[in-house]
Design a protein around this motif. Structure first.
Motif, PDB file in Angstrom:
ATOM      1  N   TYR A 132       0.795  -1.229   0.000  1.00  0.00           N
ATOM      2  CA  TYR A 132       0.000   0.000   0.000  1.00  0.00           C
ATOM      3  C   TYR A 132       0.831   1.284   0.000  1.00  0.00           C
ATOM      4  O   TYR A 132       0.330   2.339  -0.386  1.00  0.00           O
ATOM      5  CB  TYR A 132      -0.842   0.054   1.281  1.00  0.00           C
ATOM      6  CG  TYR A 132      -2.121  -0.716   1.305  1.00  0.00           C
ATOM      7  CD1 TYR A 132      -2.429  -1.694   0.368  1.00  0.00           C
ATOM      8  CD2 TYR A 132      -3.063  -0.456   2.307  1.00  0.00           C
ATOM      9  CE1 TYR A 132      -3.615  -2.394   0.429  1.00  0.00           C
ATOM     10  CE2 TYR A 132      -4.254  -1.157   2.379  1.00  0.00           C
ATOM     11  CZ  TYR A 132      -4.525  -2.121   1.442  1.00  0.00           C
ATOM     12  OH  TYR A 132      -5.711  -2.813   1.515  1.00  0.00           O
ATOM     13  N   PHE A 133       2.085   1.222   0.483  1.00  0.00           N
ATOM     14  CA  PHE A 133       2.754   2.444   0.921  1.00  0.00           C
ATOM     15  C   PHE A 133       4.128   2.641   0.305  1.00  0.00           C
ATOM     16  O   PHE A 133       4.812   1.683  -0.063  1.00  0.00           O
ATOM     17  CB  PHE A 133       2.929   2.423   2.446  1.00  0.00           C
ATOM     18  CG  PHE A 133       1.662   2.168   3.211  1.00  0.00           C
ATOM     19  CD1 PHE A 133       0.646   3.109   3.245  1.00  0.00           C
ATOM     20  CD2 PHE A 133       1.477   0.968   3.880  1.00  0.00           C
ATOM     21  CE1 PHE A 133      -0.525   2.872   3.945  1.00  0.00           C
ATOM     22  CE2 PHE A 133       0.316   0.715   4.578  1.00  0.00           C
ATOM     23  CZ  PHE A 133      -0.695   1.670   4.610  1.00  0.00           C
ATOM     24  N   THR A 134       4.520   3.924   0.249  1.00  0.00           N
ATOM     25  CA  THR A 134       5.913   4.279   0.013  1.00  0.00           C
ATOM     26  C   THR A 134       6.288   5.412   0.954  1.00  0.00           C
ATOM     27  O   THR A 134       5.419   6.148   1.445  1.00  0.00           O
ATOM     28  CB  THR A 134       6.166   4.667  -1.450  1.00  0.00           C
ATOM     29  OG1 THR A 134       7.575   4.700  -1.701  1.00  0.00           O
ATOM     30  CG2 THR A 134       5.560   6.027  -1.783  1.00  0.00           C
ATOM     31  N   TRP A 135       7.567   5.526   1.207  1.00  0.00           N
ATOM     32  CA  TRP A 135       8.130   6.503   2.158  1.00  0.00           C
ATOM     33  C   TRP A 135       8.918   7.521   1.343  1.00  0.00           C
ATOM     34  O   TRP A 135       9.821   7.157   0.596  1.00  0.00           O
ATOM     35  CB  TRP A 135       9.031   5.756   3.120  1.00  0.00           C
ATOM     36  CG  TRP A 135       9.598   6.491   4.293  1.00  0.00           C
ATOM     37  CD1 TRP A 135      10.900   6.886   4.460  1.00  0.00           C
ATOM     38  CD2 TRP A 135       8.926   6.856   5.489  1.00  0.00           C
ATOM     39  NE1 TRP A 135      11.061   7.477   5.690  1.00  0.00           N
ATOM     40  CE2 TRP A 135       9.861   7.480   6.346  1.00  0.00           C
ATOM     41  CE3 TRP A 135       7.604   6.730   5.931  1.00  0.00           C
ATOM     42  CZ2 TRP A 135       9.539   7.962   7.615  1.00  0.00           C
ATOM     43  CZ3 TRP A 135       7.272   7.211   7.183  1.00  0.00           C
ATOM     44  CH2 TRP A 135       8.219   7.820   8.014  1.00  0.00           C
ATOM     45  N   VAL A 136       8.570   8.778   1.478  1.00  0.00           N
ATOM     46  CA  VAL A 136       9.188   9.834   0.679  1.00  0.00           C
ATOM     47  C   VAL A 136       9.919  10.800   1.605  1.00  0.00           C
ATOM     48  O   VAL A 136       9.346  11.294   2.586  1.00  0.00           O
ATOM     49  CB  VAL A 136       8.127  10.589  -0.151  1.00  0.00           C
ATOM     50  CG1 VAL A 136       8.785  11.677  -0.991  1.00  0.00           C
ATOM     51  CG2 VAL A 136       7.357   9.617  -1.053  1.00  0.00           C
ATOM     52  N   THR A 137      11.181  11.070   1.282  1.00  0.00           N
ATOM     53  CA  THR A 137      11.998  11.972   2.088  1.00  0.00           C
ATOM     54  C   THR A 137      12.427  13.153   1.236  1.00  0.00           C
ATOM     55  O   THR A 137      13.083  12.978   0.191  1.00  0.00           O
ATOM     56  CB  THR A 137      13.237  11.243   2.642  1.00  0.00           C
ATOM     57  OG1 THR A 137      12.806  10.145   3.453  1.00  0.00           O
ATOM     58  CG2 THR A 137      14.080  12.188   3.489  1.00  0.00           C
ATOM     59  N   LEU A 138      12.045  14.354   1.673  1.00  0.00           N
ATOM     60  CA  LEU A 138      12.389  15.567   0.944  1.00  0.00           C
ATOM     61  C   LEU A 138      13.862  15.908   1.159  1.00  0.00           C
ATOM     62  O   LEU A 138      14.474  15.477   2.141  1.00  0.00           O
ATOM     63  CB  LEU A 138      11.507  16.725   1.418  1.00  0.00           C
ATOM     64  CG  LEU A 138      10.008  16.580   1.131  1.00  0.00           C
ATOM     65  CD1 LEU A 138       9.234  17.730   1.764  1.00  0.00           C
ATOM     66  CD2 LEU A 138       9.737  16.514  -0.371  1.00  0.00           C
ATOM     67  N   PRO A 139      14.457  16.709   0.259  1.00  0.00           N
ATOM     68  CA  PRO A 139      15.875  17.068   0.397  1.00  0.00           C
ATOM     69  C   PRO A 139      16.135  17.889   1.660  1.00  0.00           C
ATOM     70  O   PRO A 139      15.210  18.446   2.274  1.00  0.00           O
ATOM     71  CB  PRO A 139      16.151  17.901  -0.862  1.00  0.00           C
ATOM     72  CG  PRO A 139      15.073  17.540  -1.823  1.00  0.00           C
ATOM     73  CD  PRO A 139      13.872  17.229  -0.993  1.00  0.00           C
ATOM     74  N   ASN A 140      17.400  17.975   2.027  1.00  0.00           N
ATOM     75  CA  ASN A 140      17.801  18.802   3.169  1.00  0.00           C
ATOM     76  C   ASN A 140      17.309  20.231   2.988  1.00  0.00           C
ATOM     77  O   ASN A 140      17.365  20.785   1.874  1.00  0.00           O
ATOM     78  CB  ASN A 140      19.324  18.808   3.316  1.00  0.00           C
ATOM     79  CG  ASN A 140      19.838  17.519   3.907  1.00  0.00           C
ATOM     80  OD1 ASN A 140      19.229  16.944   4.797  1.00  0.00           O
ATOM     81  ND2 ASN A 140      20.981  17.044   3.408  1.00  0.00           N
ATOM     82  N   GLY A 141      16.826  20.808   4.077  1.00  0.00           N
ATOM     83  CA  GLY A 141      16.339  22.182   4.047  1.00  0.00           C
ATOM     84  C   GLY A 141      14.828  22.282   3.971  1.00  0.00           C
ATOM     85  O   GLY A 141      14.239  23.289   4.390  1.00  0.00           O
ATOM     86  N   TYR A 142      14.173  21.239   3.460  1.00  0.00           N
ATOM     87  CA  TYR A 142      12.715  21.221   3.399  1.00  0.00           C
ATOM     88  C   TYR A 142      12.165  20.640   4.704  1.00  0.00           C
ATOM     89  O   TYR A 142      12.620  19.598   5.160  1.00  0.00           O
ATOM     90  CB  TYR A 142      12.234  20.362   2.230  1.00  0.00           C
ATOM     91  CG  TYR A 142      12.490  20.949   0.870  1.00  0.00           C
ATOM     92  CD1 TYR A 142      11.494  21.643   0.189  1.00  0.00           C
ATOM     93  CD2 TYR A 142      13.734  20.805   0.250  1.00  0.00           C
ATOM     94  CE1 TYR A 142      11.725  22.168  -1.075  1.00  0.00           C
ATOM     95  CE2 TYR A 142      13.980  21.332  -1.008  1.00  0.00           C
ATOM     96  CZ  TYR A 142      12.974  22.014  -1.659  1.00  0.00           C
ATOM     97  OH  TYR A 142      13.211  22.538  -2.912  1.00  0.00           O
ATOM     98  N   ASN A 143      11.185  21.316   5.274  1.00  0.00           N
ATOM     99  CA  ASN A 143      10.553  20.826   6.491  1.00  0.00           C
ATOM    100  C   ASN A 143       9.226  20.169   6.124  1.00  0.00           C
ATOM    101  O   ASN A 143       8.252  20.855   5.803  1.00  0.00           O
ATOM    102  CB  ASN A 143      10.331  21.965   7.488  1.00  0.00           C
ATOM    103  CG  ASN A 143       9.835  21.468   8.834  1.00  0.00           C
ATOM    104  OD1 ASN A 143       8.810  20.809   8.931  1.00  0.00           O
ATOM    105  ND2 ASN A 143      10.577  21.789   9.897  1.00  0.00           N
TER     106      ASN A 143
END
Length: 438
Positions: free
Chosen positions: A357-368
């Motif tokens: 069902y899922f995926t994990w998304v990590t934004l670049p450094n600096g994005y909150n």
């Protein structure tokens, strides 16, 4: 934030969209099951009538159907005597903890939870007495399809060194009954395949190493095996569950094993059925689970629904339902992947979904991620599951700073693309405001 909060587009919900619920198939199966005045097994002790109290372990003919189904899918050697029927994975977890651990006396010294974790599992452990520092997070290592074994080993060594751990388990043994109880020193919770929330799958090397550690330290590994059948690539064999590997390498008939497969039909047929099963390496542990107070009082907790699912397995509709879900989810996953590549910042980290069902998304450094998520909700009524929801209580990792979990089970393809596009717009606004590279 609640996954049921009002929203235009909701990436938080982890259940099928209503159009995927198999109304007609369930009506058909229920009709097949209940129309006859009598069934051949109605008076059999191990089966019984669909509308009466069930046997403690659950209907034998249903367990047989599940084993036949699993043995084809996993190339395993499941046996109906190795199964205990439940009312779904969540109740199954709580029953497991109540039946196999003693946290409040410190007989069970610690619980280890793979992190990031399913966001509601903490409450099950706390209900079973694992509060006040009794929960330890063990990080996933997604690049290696593994976990942080170094930290796990250090923690196990530390807890083994403590001298104040009692050996008395008389408080949970009914001396009027012959059957004893297996209580474990340690317990671990994981989702080994297409994990919630990360989507990661353990390698076989990781599974084997976990089983070896569990045997050494008297640990029960509770595997939420709820997504593994939803593999999008039909050409790839679905990996064996930990319980299958444990069984293949444990030849002691007196052993209770060190793994339990906690499975459900909620993700692959319909969550409202509230029906699942637990599988162990042999009959020892599941017999204990089926003889808990609630079961011997009321019988298997989902007698009717178990037989509805058994009928779906018998008439072939179950596999048709599952294949339809896999097809729909595969298309949605591809839409999601393409949208992330098109609309999100270029250094965004995510893995293309291969199932579940899922995926994990990590934004670049600096994005909150937490701030951006709030802006997205307020401006466009798009809800996402911030990483802070997937912490282990008392042993946090600050997952919410940059990461979110996205679900494709509830949203149609158009909404998935639109939601990611709007998320990308908010990310652009945030980057401009904070001087970040787009």
């Amino acid at each position: 934030m609640s996954m049921d909060a009002p929203a235009k587009i909701n990436f938080f919900k982890g259940h099928p969209s209503n159009r995927l619920l198999p109304n007609n198939e369930i009506i058909k199966a229920t009709t097949e099951l209940l129309t006859p005045q009598e069934r051949p097994y109605d008076t059999q002790t191990e089966n019984r009538h669909p509308l009466t109290y069930g046997s403690d372990e659950g209907a034998l003919w249903v367990r047989n159907k599940i084993c036949k189904f699993n043995n084809i899918i996993f190339n395993s050697n499941s046996n109906p005597d190795y199964l205990n029927l439940t009312s779904g994975a969540s109740y199954g977890i709580l029953n497991l903890l109540l039946q196999t651990t003693l946290a409040h006396t410190n007989y069970t010294r610690q619980a280890f939870i793979i992190s990031p974790t399913y966001f509601l599992i903490n409450d099950c452990f706390i209900d079973a007495g694992f509060g006040n520092g009794k929960l330890t997070a063990i990080d996933e290592l997604p690049q290696q399809n593994s976990i942080d074994f170094e930290t796990l080993q250090k923690k196990l060594t530390y807890f083994e060194s403590l001298q104040n751990c009692p050996n008395d388990k008389d408080c949970v043994v009914n001396k009027e009954r012959i059957l004893g109880k297996k209580i474990y020193k340690y317990v671990m919770y994981c989702v080994p395949t297409f994990a919630n929330p990360s989507g990661m799958t353990f390698s076989q090397e990781t599974k084997v190493k976990l089983i070896e550690l569990a045997r050494k330290y008297d640990m029960l590994i509770i595997c939420d095996d709820v997504y593994d059948i939803l593999h999008y690539d039909s050409e790839i064999n679905i990996p064996k569950r930990l319980v299958h590997l444990d069984r293949e390498t444990n030849l002691d008939p007196k052993s209770y094993g060190n793994t339990i497969s906690n499975a459900t039909f909620s993700k692959i047929i319909a969550p409202g059925l509230r029906f699942g099963y637990q599988e162990s390496i042999n009959e020892n542990l599941v017999r204990q689970l089926s003889k808990g107070g609630a079961n011997i009082s009321g019988g298997t907790p989902s007698q009717l629904n178990s037989m509805i699912v058994g009928t779906l397995l018998q008439n072939g509709d179950a596999i048709n339902i599952i294949n339809n879900l896999k097809s729909v989810y595969s298309n949605r996953a591809m839409t999601l992947s393409n949208a992330i590549k098109l609309y999100l910042p270029k250094d965004t980290i995510f893995d293309t979904m291969k199932g579940g069902y899922f995926t994990w998304v990590t934004l670049p450094n600096g994005y909150n991620a937490k701030q951006i998520e709030q802006m997205l909700k307020e401006k466009y009524q798009v809800i996402m599951a911030n990483g802070s929801n997937f912490e282990v209580i008392g042993d946090t990792r600050d997952w919410g700073t940059r990461s979110v979990r996205l679900s494709i089970s509830f949203l149609e393809e158009d909404d998935i693309e639109e939601g990611i596009k709007l998320w990308g717009k908010i990310c652009q606004e945030y980057a401009v405001e904070h001087g970040l590279t787009l």
